[in-house]
Design an enzyme around this catalytic site. Sequence first.
Site, PDB file in Angstrom:
ATOM      1  N   GLU A 299      -2.888  -2.649 -10.492  1.00 49.06           N
ATOM      2  CA  GLU A 299      -3.644  -2.161  -9.561  1.00 49.06           C
ATOM      3  C   GLU A 299      -4.197  -0.703 -10.372  1.00 49.06           C
ATOM      4  OE1 GLU A 299      -1.209  -0.561  -6.334  1.00 49.06           O
ATOM      5  OE2 GLU A 299       0.086   0.122  -7.555  1.00 49.06           O
TER       6      GLU A 299
ATOM      7  N   LYS B  42       5.546   3.204  -0.950  1.00 47.54           N
ATOM      8  CA  LYS B  42       4.599   4.262  -0.903  1.00 47.54           C
ATOM      9  C   LYS B  42       5.504   5.351  -0.926  1.00 47.54           C
ATOM     10  CE  LYS B  42      -0.046   5.317   0.754  1.00 47.54           C
ATOM     11  NZ  LYS B  42      -0.549   5.105  -0.324  1.00 47.54           N
TER      12      LYS B  42
HETATM   13  N1  PDD Z   1      -3.495   5.636  -2.170  1.00 41.85           N
HETATM   14  N2  PDD Z   1      -2.409   1.629  -4.752  1.00 41.85           N
HETATM   15  C1  PDD Z   1      -1.877   2.684  -4.788  1.00 41.85           C
HETATM   16  C2  PDD Z   1      -1.094   2.864  -6.172  1.00 41.85           C
HETATM   17  C3  PDD Z   1      -2.319   3.605  -3.958  1.00 41.85           C
HETATM   18  O1  PDD Z   1      -1.708   5.164  -4.131  1.00 41.85           O
HETATM   19  C4  PDD Z   1      -3.137   3.400  -2.919  1.00 41.85           C
HETATM   20  C5  PDD Z   1      -3.473   4.109  -1.945  1.00 41.85           C
HETATM   21  C6  PDD Z   1      -3.543   1.864  -2.968  1.00 41.85           C
HETATM   22  C7  PDD Z   1      -4.407   1.489  -1.756  1.00 41.85           C
HETATM   23  O2  PDD Z   1      -3.617   1.363  -0.193  1.00 41.85           O
HETATM   24  P1  PDD Z   1      -4.507   1.591   0.950  1.00 41.85           P
HETATM   25  O3  PDD Z   1      -5.683   0.641   0.893  1.00 41.85           O
HETATM   26  O4  PDD Z   1      -3.564   1.285   2.031  1.00 41.85           O
HETATM   27  O5  PDD Z   1      -5.122   3.191   0.876  1.00 41.85           O
HETATM   28  C8  PDD Z   1      -3.117   1.188  -3.706  1.00 41.85           C
HETATM   29  C9  PDD Z   1      -3.711   6.537  -1.206  1.00 41.85           C
HETATM   30  C10 PDD Z   1      -5.134   6.633  -0.512  1.00 41.85           C
HETATM   31  C11 PDD Z   1      -3.442   7.902  -1.915  1.00 41.85           C
HETATM   32  O6  PDD Z   1      -2.221   7.901  -2.425  1.00 41.85           O
HETATM   33  O7  PDD Z   1      -3.947   8.966  -1.221  1.00 41.85           O
END
Ligand code: PDD
Length: 282
Positions: A181, A149
């Site tokens: 995704e 992340k």
């Molecule tokens: N984004 N894939 C990507 C590329 C993401 O940036 C996110 C989340 C997810 C989903 O992950 P989660 O369920 O843990 O939120 C999948 C966050 C919310 C953001 O960048 O603001």
Amino acid sequence: MSQDSVVYLNGAFLPISEAKISVLDRGFIFGDGVYEFVPVYHRRPFRLAQHLKRLENCLAAVGIANPKSTAEWEALFHEMIRRAPYEQQAVYLQVTRGVAPRDHPFPQGATPTVFMMVNPLKLPTPEQIEHGVACVSAEDFRWHRCDIKSISLIGNILLRQMSAEADAAETVLFRNGFLTEGSSSNVFAVKNGTILAPLRDHLILPGITYDAALEFAPKIGVPIETRPVSRAEVLAADELWLTSSGKEVLAITTLDGQPIGDGKPGAVFKKMWAYFQEQTKG
Ligand code: PDD
């Protein structure tokens, strides 16, 4: 967020207008850091332990020493939640490699920068929940460590901009003909009552909501197949969903202008959405 919202920066709670970092912070210079986004319902963080575990994994993956223990992170989250004026919150946290003269290798002895802010949690509108959202698709041209992340989000931003310009909610990504995704969410398909989930490998973020959906599926009596999902399967799916901490579970009803299934949020989506509401807001 107003100018006097309180944020956390390197040990201090201060108004956002007073929170300053060096232009040599490697987050600013290189996008050298990782982040988390944690939804908070009725002042209770949803799956905080899982978010902190992912943070720990991501810090380890990029070689930044975790600046806090789990107990310290938890205490900080609870303090930020307590200070914020909203019931439903989005807590954003980022850790960068810190301040150092610009040079690519890891600097010696830099102290990681820790920043946290709280915004109101912006969930899908009732209209989006009822009718689903339009998405567009694109080739996933990001790097091969999408499981990290990372705050270096230029790839995700360029991909998201494609859907923004098409007035669509998200860009659904395919790599070599297989679903990965969304630009900021995970994607699931449903075929003949079974959830088809892309593999949780290096090419997607291990979403906390992705894991929650897979954990909830048996509880609502829905089978899962976790395996590569081809573009043809996505186009022929009965249902397509987005999941993320901000979107929860959201139905995609058109992709590149073509209806998915009958073009309405499906039966499996409705079950999952209802179960999700119970778990988060019940
Ligand atoms: N984004 N894939 C990507 C590329 C993401 O940036 C996110 C989340 C997810 C989903 O992950 P989660 O369920 O843990 O939120 C999948 C966050 C919310 C953001 O960048 O603001």
